[in-house]
Design an enzyme around this catalytic site. Structure first.
Site: not given
Ligand code: NAP
Ligand code: MG
Length: 520
Positions: A276, A310
């Site tokens: 997502e 998001c």
């Molecule tokens: P993110 O930076 O992509 O991080 C999401 C998760 O992935 C975190 O737990 C992060 O860990 C982990 N992660 C980072 N690098 C990784 C890797 N190489 N391998 C596996 N996991 C890894 O996103 P965010 O900043 O937390 O959230 C914002 C984003 O989420 C926005 O783009 C938003 O649109 C999206 N979002 C989408 C939805 C939906 O339902 N479509 C809902 C909410 C948010 P770390 O924190 O330790 O880096």
């Protein structure tokens, strides 16, 4: 009780929970693998975005080895958990939902300290978490555990389709709904009969820990739900690479989500990867729109949770004839938004999650100005004491940029909305679709045919018309399923909807022939 008495009670309970929580901040917390607390040699201090002088707690810097241990524990717990009759698993998970409700204020305040959201947003995050669990339980019940009798295969035989769990799932959660978007996928995986290794976002480990506590309180057995804290590049990456993970459910950015999908595709055997991802959600405002409703709906969706949803509305296409009035009203209403410490009851807009988000905000504002955009309101970081100790920025409205400008297509995840002019609904839909994302979209129009046309042609998984409570935000389990198209999601099946839970199970097609009926 009337609404104001309800609200007075809510705030009094919230105040008490803040008082209690203050006494417990700054402690050291382990990870939990196989029901055991695990300490490492290195910790990270989790600071509150409200005020970075406040230490929420110290958390373990997990490494690949910890993930491996957690996967082994989850595999060991799998036969017993998956072997339980589904009504027994549901009984446990209903107790988890109950635990979430019992601790609603404590959990809401934990979210506030960790993620910087306002009181109602935090309470909503908790309520949604509990509703996710209940909804997936009810899905299992309504479908009788997903065992269906098929047509007879002949020879007196009987055929069934049965959905069965995969084994061990990795749940990787984002910071912005740190409880709901961890609870929902974890609950779905567990209800389906899988066990889980859960990694919260680095910015919100405290809320991750709270979810672990709720799972234990509900009676999820040891090893079935494991909490590993640490960075995406170590813990997250090992979850992706570990051969003992049978499925991944990820919520976060497109960049990371696509990395997970690509890495999984390189394995020698396939496995489900539910991603997502981000959004760049448009709202269209037509000449027939009720302007007050439109202003309210855009404001709530653009700036709620500081634009860090998001589903946030980050671009508006407004019909030329009404654009001046609309923009004027929107700017006036935005000026009245109270920014500050989101623990305070009258504050609506809190801080961004971290310094990197502030940099994104400042870069976008600079880019808009350089490219001839007009900042109608906002555009600054708040630097007065005590806000200078957190990550506070003004909600910002920008217009006069060409509709092709990158700020109309890049997800920023900060409280910035760009306004474009359109001459027709056709043009608005064409522009709305001109992005790689396809999460949510909204329209304000009093013309039912325009609404039908918009719903039929806009490329988005979640669409709204005339919703002043939020024109692109506010999905709810069992009410308004939530999932993206295009680069916003990989499955086309929304969380909190009727097709979600099945993704955590695989079909076994079972044919039994009664031996006594078999021909010689
Ligand atoms: P993110 O930076 O992509 O991080 C999401 C998760 O992935 C975190 O737990 C992060 O860990 C982990 N992660 C980072 N690098 C990784 C890797 N190489 N391998 C596996 N996991 C890894 O996103 P965010 O900043 O937390 O959230 C914002 C984003 O989420 C926005 O783009 C938003 O649109 C999206 N979002 C989408 C939805 C939906 O339902 N479509 C809902 C909410 C948010 P770390 O924190 O330790 O880096
Ligand atoms: Mg934090």
């Amino acid at each position: 009780m009337n609404v104001s008495q309800d609200m007075a009670g809510f705030h009094a309970a919230y105040d008490r929970a803040i008082g209690t929580m203050r006494k417990t901040l700054g402690r050291h917390h382990p990870m939990f693998i196989d029901g055991q607390s695990v300490w490492t040699r290195e910790e990270t201090i989790d600071r509150s975005p409200i005020d970075t002088r406040v230490q929420v707690g110290s958390f373990q810097k997990g490494a690949a080895d910890h993930v491996r241990d957690a996967v082994i524990a989850a595999r060991r717990a799998s036969p017993e958990w998956s072997g339980r009759p589904w009504p027994e698993r549901i009984a446990v998970m209903r107790r988890v939902a109950q635990a979430l409700r019992t601790h609603r204020f404590e959990l809401a305040v934990a979210i506030a300290y960790d993620a910087g959201k306002n009181r109602l947003e935090c309470a909503g995050d908790v309520e949604e978490s509990a509703d996710f669990v209940d909804y997936y339980c009810s899905q299992m019940e309504q479908n009788q555990g997903f065992l269906k009798e098929m047509q007879s295969p002949g020879e007196g035989g009987i055929s069934h389709s049965k959905l069965r769990p995969y084994g061990v799932w990795a749940v990787i959660a984002p910071f912005n709904f740190p409880l709901a978007l961890a609870t929902g996928p974890s609950a779905a995986a567990l209800i389906a009969g899988n066990t889980v290794v859960f990694k919260p976002a680095s910015d919100t480990p405290f809320v991750g820990l709270k979810l672990y506590e709720m799972m234990v309180e509900g009676g999820v057995p040891r090893g079935a739900f494991n909490l590993v804290t640490g960075s995406g590049s170590t813990v997250g990456q090992e979850l992706v690479e570990n051969g003992g993970i049978d499925g991944i459910v990820f919520t976060g950015s497109k960049e990371v989500g696509m990395h997970l999908a690509r890495s999984s595709a390189l394995r020698t055997t396939p496995r489900p990867v539910i991603t997502e991802m981000g959004g760049k959600n448009p709202t269209v405002v037509m000449p027939s729109a009720h302007l007050d409703k439109a202003v309210e709906g855009v404001l709530r969706s653009a700036f709620g949770a500081q634009g860090q949803k998001c589903s946030a509305c980050s671009r508006v296409y407004v019909a030329c004839d009404i654009r001046e009035r609309f923009v004027d009203l929107l700017a006036k209403k935005t000026a009245s938004v109270k920014i500050g410490n989101p623990l305070d009851r009258d504050v609506w807009l809190g801080p961004l999650i971290n310094e990197a988000a502030v940099k994104t905000y400042e870069r976008a504002v600079r880019q808009a100005v350089e490219d001839g955009g007009r900042i109608l309101i906002g555009g600054h970081r708040l630097t007065d004491d005590p806000l200078c100790h957190g990550f506070y920025v003004e909600p910002t409205i920008i217009d006069r940029l060409p509709n092709t400008h990158p700020l109309f297509s890049e997800e920023l995840f900060v409280p910035i909305v760009v306004i474009g002019d359109v001459a027709s609904l056709t043009e608005a839909i064409e522009l709305a679709n001109r992005t790689e994302y396809g999460l949510t979209a909204g329209i304000f129009s009093e013309d039912p045919e325009e609404i039908d046309c918009f719903f039929d042609h806009v490329e988005a998984g979640v669409v709204y018309a005339n919703r002043s409570a939020g024109i692109t935000t506010g999905a709810w389990p069992g009410v308004n399923p939530f999932g993206g198209w295009k680069a916003s999601g990989s499955t086309g099946r929304g969380s909190g909807g009727p097709y979600y839970l099945q993704q955590f199970m695989r079909e076994q097609s079972q044919v039994r022939v009664n031996l006594s009926c078999q021909k010689e």
